[in-house]
Design a protein around this motif. Structure first.
Motif, PDB file in Angstrom:
ATOM      1  N   LEU A 150       0.833  -1.199   0.000  1.00  0.00           N
ATOM      2  CA  LEU A 150       0.000   0.000   0.000  1.00  0.00           C
ATOM      3  C   LEU A 150       0.862   1.240   0.000  1.00  0.00           C
ATOM      4  O   LEU A 150       1.967   1.249   0.555  1.00  0.00           O
ATOM      5  N   LEU A 151       0.348   2.311  -0.619  1.00  0.00           N
ATOM      6  CA  LEU A 151       1.001   3.615  -0.582  1.00  0.00           C
ATOM      7  C   LEU A 151       0.021   4.660  -0.102  1.00  0.00           C
ATOM      8  O   LEU A 151      -1.165   4.636  -0.470  1.00  0.00           O
ATOM      9  N   LYS A 152       0.505   5.572   0.711  1.00  0.00           N
ATOM     10  CA  LYS A 152      -0.229   6.775   1.064  1.00  0.00           C
ATOM     11  C   LYS A 152       0.591   7.953   0.553  1.00  0.00           C
ATOM     12  O   LYS A 152       1.747   8.141   0.947  1.00  0.00           O
ATOM     13  N   ILE A 153       0.001   8.758  -0.343  1.00  0.00           N
ATOM     14  CA  ILE A 153       0.715   9.862  -0.990  1.00  0.00           C
ATOM     15  C   ILE A 153       0.059  11.172  -0.595  1.00  0.00           C
ATOM     16  O   ILE A 153      -1.149  11.350  -0.749  1.00  0.00           O
ATOM     17  N   ASN A 154       0.867  12.105  -0.084  1.00  0.00           N
ATOM     18  CA  ASN A 154       0.405  13.435   0.306  1.00  0.00           C
ATOM     19  C   ASN A 154       1.302  14.508  -0.291  1.00  0.00           C
ATOM     20  O   ASN A 154       2.523  14.335  -0.382  1.00  0.00           O
ATOM     21  N   TYR A 155       0.688  15.611  -0.694  1.00  0.00           N
ATOM     22  CA  TYR A 155       1.443  16.808  -1.072  1.00  0.00           C
ATOM     23  C   TYR A 155       0.505  18.001  -0.939  1.00  0.00           C
ATOM     24  O   TYR A 155      -0.715  17.838  -0.815  1.00  0.00           O
ATOM     25  N   SER A 187       6.765  19.388  -8.275  1.00  0.00           N
ATOM     26  CA  SER A 187       5.745  20.093  -9.061  1.00  0.00           C
ATOM     27  C   SER A 187       4.756  19.154  -9.731  1.00  0.00           C
ATOM     28  O   SER A 187       3.743  19.597 -10.277  1.00  0.00           O
ATOM     29  N   ILE A 188       5.015  17.856  -9.710  1.00  0.00           N
ATOM     30  CA  ILE A 188       4.125  16.885 -10.355  1.00  0.00           C
ATOM     31  C   ILE A 188       2.975  16.533  -9.405  1.00  0.00           C
ATOM     32  O   ILE A 188       3.156  16.400  -8.201  1.00  0.00           O
ATOM     33  N   ARG A 189       1.798  16.392  -9.981  1.00  0.00           N
ATOM     34  CA  ARG A 189       0.617  15.985  -9.245  1.00  0.00           C
ATOM     35  C   ARG A 189       0.015  14.758  -9.918  1.00  0.00           C
ATOM     36  O   ARG A 189       0.007  14.659 -11.146  1.00  0.00           O
ATOM     37  N   ILE A 190      -0.491  13.832  -9.110  1.00  0.00           N
ATOM     38  CA  ILE A 190      -1.099  12.606  -9.627  1.00  0.00           C
ATOM     39  C   ILE A 190      -2.611  12.772  -9.666  1.00  0.00           C
ATOM     40  O   ILE A 190      -3.222  13.243  -8.710  1.00  0.00           O
ATOM     41  N   LYS A 201       4.768  -2.712 -11.535  1.00  0.00           N
ATOM     42  CA  LYS A 201       4.738  -1.278 -11.253  1.00  0.00           C
ATOM     43  C   LYS A 201       3.292  -0.793 -11.201  1.00  0.00           C
ATOM     44  O   LYS A 201       2.428  -1.289 -11.923  1.00  0.00           O
ATOM     45  N   ILE A 202       3.049   0.187 -10.319  1.00  0.00           N
ATOM     46  CA  ILE A 202       1.766   0.876 -10.285  1.00  0.00           C
ATOM     47  C   ILE A 202       1.885   2.122 -11.150  1.00  0.00           C
ATOM     48  O   ILE A 202       2.864   2.872 -11.037  1.00  0.00           O
ATOM     49  N   PHE A 203       0.904   2.359 -12.014  1.00  0.00           N
ATOM     50  CA  PHE A 203       0.910   3.521 -12.900  1.00  0.00           C
ATOM     51  C   PHE A 203      -0.282   4.422 -12.609  1.00  0.00           C
ATOM     52  O   PHE A 203      -1.390   3.944 -12.352  1.00  0.00           O
ATOM     53  N   TRP A 204      -0.039   5.730 -12.658  1.00  0.00           N
ATOM     54  CA  TRP A 204      -1.080   6.748 -12.598  1.00  0.00           C
ATOM     55  C   TRP A 204      -0.855   7.742 -13.732  1.00  0.00           C
ATOM     56  O   TRP A 204       0.231   7.803 -14.324  1.00  0.00           O
ATOM     57  N   VAL A 205      -1.884   8.547 -14.007  1.00  0.00           N
ATOM     58  CA  VAL A 205      -1.704   9.727 -14.862  1.00  0.00           C
ATOM     59  C   VAL A 205      -1.268  10.877 -13.983  1.00  0.00           C
ATOM     60  O   VAL A 205      -1.861  11.129 -12.927  1.00  0.00           O
ATOM     61  N   GLY A 206      -0.208  11.573 -14.385  1.00  0.00           N
ATOM     62  CA  GLY A 206       0.276  12.726 -13.653  1.00  0.00           C
ATOM     63  C   GLY A 206       0.222  13.980 -14.505  1.00  0.00           C
ATOM     64  O   GLY A 206       0.030  13.919 -15.724  1.00  0.00           O
ATOM     65  N   SER A 207       0.370  15.130 -13.869  1.00  0.00           N
ATOM     66  CA  SER A 207       0.387  16.399 -14.604  1.00  0.00           C
ATOM     67  C   SER A 207       1.360  17.352 -13.932  1.00  0.00           C
ATOM     68  O   SER A 207       1.676  17.221 -12.742  1.00  0.00           O
ATOM     69  N   GLU A 208       1.814  18.331 -14.712  1.00  0.00           N
ATOM     70  CA  GLU A 208       2.724  19.356 -14.214  1.00  0.00           C
ATOM     71  C   GLU A 208       2.319  20.691 -14.819  1.00  0.00           C
ATOM     72  O   GLU A 208       2.109  20.789 -16.026  1.00  0.00           O
TER      73      GLU A 208
END
Length: 364
Positions: A150-155, A187-190, A201-208
């Protein structure tokens, strides 16, 4: 089995049996139970397709949560479970194991439908990490050890700022924070628009976000991956052809077999289009891609791709501007139309995952 058969041969035979049979064999003797529960046997058994079911479907209807199995003919059958699915929000599935969040993201639940067994995990809160609406979770199964991760991602919600990523493995039963060198650019956001687990690998769409000389902001989209073995992130450029012309954000990510699917939709004056691209990623870059489909649909509907049939026909969540509920529809290539499967849900609650048999969680 006969005592005349060497025990290693007995184990090899059991390794070829369906999960239901193995669960029954665990009650034959202490030796069989110990051998089947052993992590080496669980890992060797791996995961495999079921002959009777191809998909699991969850959704919410008013104040009730529903889970069904879906066969090759798209017939739905209720699944008996002690889980209360209305309180659970599915966000990922990997190798036949599902992951849900609940309790306002204070707890996660890992569930193996083959075993009807689940494990609850508390989500940590850190005083130096202000939880924000941008918090998201990731889930995948280690490709070698079959360890659920599991991952918990915060920004920060606005602008740039440090990422805080915590990783949990079921074998360790602990969370730990990733070092900054494992993380992508601040600066990248998922995008919280799904995930895919392909090739370990786990993949997401990201943006900058960037700004032009005249101060106008714009975004560049990419893939962001997390390696389930090395626990490091990587940023991968998407093909330019996908980022220009008719394929416009928002982008949604899913998977079809070992390929990543990027989908979306957009409207013209009197009709709409739903599209999907199929990609393969090797050695940190997109090695192959093609447009999977571009399909028109009535302007008064909104469609979102949520999965595929066994014959690779798109399954979509469809909403009508004058209705509160969503419907489940599948594309019929013979008539070139979307056909309603006569299943309604609350807004945005449909979630589909491929059914695979595995023993993951058996020895927990």
């Amino acid at each position: 089995m006969s005592d005349n058969i060497p025990f290693d041969i007995q184990l090899a035979i059991m390794n070829r049996l369906p999960v239901k049979s193995l669960l029954q064999f665990r009650s034959v003797s202490k030796l069989w139970k110990y051998s089947i529960d052993c992590s080496d046997f669980v890992r060797e058994y791996g995961f495999r397709e079921s002959n009777n079911c191809c998909l699991y479907l969850t959704f919410k209807q008013n104040f009730e949560g529903v889970i069904c199995s879906v066969d090759d003919n798209l017939a739905l059958s209720p699944v008996v479970s002690n889980l209360k699915f209305f309180n659970l929000t599915p966000f990922a599935t990997s190798e036949g194991v599902w992951c849900f969040s609940y309790g306002e993201n204070s707890m996660l639940l890992i569930w193996n439908p083959s075993l009807k067994k689940s494990v609850r995990i508390l989500v940590p809160n850190y005083l130096l990490e202000a939880d924000s609406p941008k918090m998201l979770f990731g889930f995948g199964v280690h490709p070698v050890t079959l360890d659920p991760t599991l991952l918990k991602i915060n920004y920060p919600y606005y602008g740039q700022g440090p990422w805080y990523v915590s990783v949990f493995t079921l074998s360790s039963r602990t969370w730990y924070k990733l070092d900054s060198y494992c993380l992508p650019r601040e600066s990248i956001r998922i995008k919280r628009s799904g995930q895919a687990v392909v090739g370990g690998k786990i993949f997401w769409v990201g943006s900058e976000k960037f700004y032009s000389d005249d101060g106008i902001s714009y975004k560049i989209y990419m893939l962001v991956s997390f390696d389930l073995i090395t626990h490091q992130f990587q940023v991968i450029d998407m093909p330019e052809e996908m980022l220009v012309g008719q394929c416009l954000p928002p982008y949604y990510i899913s998977q079809l077999g070992d390929c990543i699917i990027i989908s979306g939709s957009f409207k013209f004056v009197d009709f709409s289009i739903i599209y999907a691209w199929e990609l393969q990623v090797d050695d940190g870059e997109v090695s192959w891609y093609r447009k999977l489909f571009t399909l028109p649909y009535p302007i008064e509907h909104d469609l979102k791709l949520i999965g595929f049939t066994k014959d690779k026909q798109p399954i979509v969540e469809a909403s009508f501007v004058q209705q509160l509920h969503q419907s489940l529809q599948v594309f019929n290539p013979t008539f070139q139309i979307f056909q309603n499967l006569v299943v309604e849900s609350n807004h945005g609650s449909f979630f589909i995952g491929p059914y695979k048999e595995s023993l993951i969680l058996l020895n927990v």
